[in-house]
Design an enzyme around this catalytic site. Structure first.
Site, PDB file in Angstrom:
ATOM      1  NE  ARG A 104      -2.584   0.071   3.561  1.00  0.00           N
ATOM      2  CZ  ARG A 104      -3.383   0.474   4.536  1.00  0.00           C
ATOM      3  NH1 ARG A 104      -4.689   0.492   4.343  1.00  0.00           N
ATOM      4  NH2 ARG A 104      -2.907   0.863   5.688  1.00  0.00           N
ATOM      5  CB  THR A 108      -2.224   7.100  -2.831  1.00  0.00           C
ATOM      6  OG1 THR A 108      -1.545   5.834  -2.998  1.00  0.00           O
ATOM      7  CG2 THR A 108      -1.350   8.214  -3.418  1.00  0.00           C
ATOM      8  CG  ASP A 200       2.543  -2.848   9.001  1.00  0.00           C
ATOM      9  OD1 ASP A 200       2.652  -1.862   8.276  1.00  0.00           O
ATOM     10  OD2 ASP A 200       2.759  -4.019   8.592  1.00  0.00           O
ATOM     11  CG  ASP A 203       6.199  -3.066   9.724  1.00  0.00           C
ATOM     12  OD1 ASP A 203       6.869  -3.511   8.766  1.00  0.00           O
ATOM     13  OD2 ASP A 203       5.876  -1.870   9.842  1.00  0.00           O
TER      14      ASP A 203
HETATM   15  C1  PRP Z   1      -1.026  -4.736   4.486  1.00  0.00           C
HETATM   16  C2  PRP Z   1      -1.815  -6.012   4.603  1.00  0.00           C
HETATM   17  C3  PRP Z   1      -2.637  -5.989   3.344  1.00  0.00           C
HETATM   18  C4  PRP Z   1      -2.918  -4.532   3.157  1.00  0.00           C
HETATM   19  C5  PRP Z   1      -4.328  -4.263   3.585  1.00  0.00           C
HETATM   20  O1  PRP Z   1       0.035  -4.895   3.628  1.00  0.00           O
HETATM   21  O2  PRP Z   1      -1.012  -7.146   4.733  1.00  0.00           O
HETATM   22  O3  PRP Z   1      -1.971  -6.540   2.223  1.00  0.00           O
HETATM   23  O4  PRP Z   1      -1.998  -3.821   3.989  1.00  0.00           O
HETATM   24  O5  PRP Z   1      -4.655  -2.948   3.358  1.00  0.00           O
HETATM   25  P1  PRP Z   1      -5.746  -2.509   2.275  1.00  0.00           P
HETATM   26  O6  PRP Z   1      -6.920  -3.389   2.473  1.00  0.00           O
HETATM   27  O7  PRP Z   1      -6.016  -1.079   2.631  1.00  0.00           O
HETATM   28  O8  PRP Z   1      -5.133  -2.640   0.912  1.00  0.00           O
HETATM   29  P2  PRP Z   1       1.108  -3.737   3.367  1.00  0.00           P
HETATM   30  O9  PRP Z   1       0.692  -2.902   2.210  1.00  0.00           O
HETATM   31  O10 PRP Z   1       1.394  -3.016   4.650  1.00  0.00           O
HETATM   32  O11 PRP Z   1       2.363  -4.534   2.857  1.00  0.00           O
HETATM   33  P3  PRP Z   1       3.252  -5.637   3.597  1.00  0.00           P
HETATM   34  O12 PRP Z   1       2.429  -6.884   3.666  1.00  0.00           O
HETATM   35  O13 PRP Z   1       4.414  -5.760   2.669  1.00  0.00           O
HETATM   36  O14 PRP Z   1       3.632  -5.132   4.963  1.00  0.00           O
HETATM   37  N1  URA Z   2      -2.463  -3.210   6.927  1.00  0.00           N
HETATM   38  C1  URA Z   2      -2.056  -3.652   8.136  1.00  0.00           C
HETATM   39  O1  URA Z   2      -1.052  -4.392   8.244  1.00  0.00           O
HETATM   40  N2  URA Z   2      -2.751  -3.276   9.219  1.00  0.00           N
HETATM   41  C2  URA Z   2      -3.835  -2.483   9.131  1.00  0.00           C
HETATM   42  O2  URA Z   2      -4.454  -2.180  10.167  1.00  0.00           O
HETATM   43  C3  URA Z   2      -4.231  -2.032   7.868  1.00  0.00           C
HETATM   44  C4  URA Z   2      -3.527  -2.422   6.774  1.00  0.00           C
END
Ligand code: PRP
Ligand code: URA
Length: 209
Positions: A104, A108, A200, A203
């Site tokens: 994400r 944005t 997160d 993380d």
């Molecule tokens: C997180 C999570 C989803 C997304 C959800 O990933 O694991 O993939 O956010 O958010 P959304 O429904 O608003 O799209 P992130 O983009 O943080 O990436 P990561 O898994 O690499 O940490």
């Molecule tokens: N992605 C995450 O990992 N946590 C949230 O709460 C939303 C998006």
């Protein structure tokens, strides 16, 4: 319209509490997500079709049941989706695993695709797209779109925690996709995090806070 199923099994709900707790460290967080992946795999496979086969037990000939129907494909959304895959594979080891890499954009909140690798026999598989979090829904909507454009016709989505906003966005964009969750939370905050959520997921799984 896609249906929403909440897995309210006591073991799932118990473990989810410790996953949410900010005192839970990376090692334990990872183990719990893995365990809940297995428990959710058990629940989501309840409706898999069976067929009868003839076997010989040590006592006599018998009719018994084995899995039938299409083969399964798991598609974790990178990174955090990876945390649920091993747990799922413990119960469905024959499933093939594709990967869709999305993050994400922090400003944005739009998903940016950076990697796609899927099994070659896409049309012959029932897919379960996996990600711990369904927040705005942008990542799930984009991942499922990506899978469909490559030929997938049977897709379900599974996550630990969903926000109402994400559920609505996913139902709207992909009405043919059923959604399986462990908890439906209250809302998103101004940064797009699920409230109360777990923070997160990526993380916390990989210790990159
Ligand atoms: C997180 C999570 C989803 C997304 C959800 O990933 O694991 O993939 O956010 O958010 P959304 O429904 O608003 O799209 P992130 O983009 O943080 O990436 P990561 O898994 O690499 O940490
Ligand atoms: N992605 C995450 O990992 N946590 C949230 O709460 C939303 C998006």
């Amino acid at each position: 319209m896609g249906k929403v199923f909440v897995f309210d099994h006591p073991l799932i709900q118990h473990k989810l509490t410790y996953i949410r707790d900010k005192k839970t460290g990376t090692k334990e967080f990872r183990e719990l997500v893995d365990e809940v992946g297995s428990l959710m795999a058990f629940e989501i496979t309840r409706d898999l079709p069976l067929e009868e086969v003839e076997i010989d037990t040590p006592v006599q000939r018998a009719t018994s049941k084995v899995l039938a129907g299409k083969k399964l494909g798991l598609v974790p959304i990178l990174r955090a989706g990876i945390g649920m895959v091993d747990g799922m594979l413990k119960l469905i080891p024959a499933a093939k695993v594709g990967h869709i890499g999305l993050y994400r954009d922090p400003k944005t909140l739009q998903p940016v695709e950076y990697y796609v690798k899927l099994p070659s026999d896409i049309e012959e598989r029932d897919f379960i797209v996996v990600d711990p979090m369904l927040a705005t829904g942008g990542s799930a909507v984009a991942a499922i779109h990506s899978l469909k454009t490559r030929g997938a016709t049977s897709i379900r989505f599974m996550c630990l925690i969903a926000a109402p906003e994400g559920v609505e966005a996913l139902k709207e964009a992909h009405p043919d996709v059923d959604i399986y969750i462990a908890a439906l939370d209250e809302k998103l905050n101004e940064k797009g995090y699920i409230v109360p959520g777990l923070g997160d997921a990526g993380d916390r799984l990989f210790g990159t806070m």
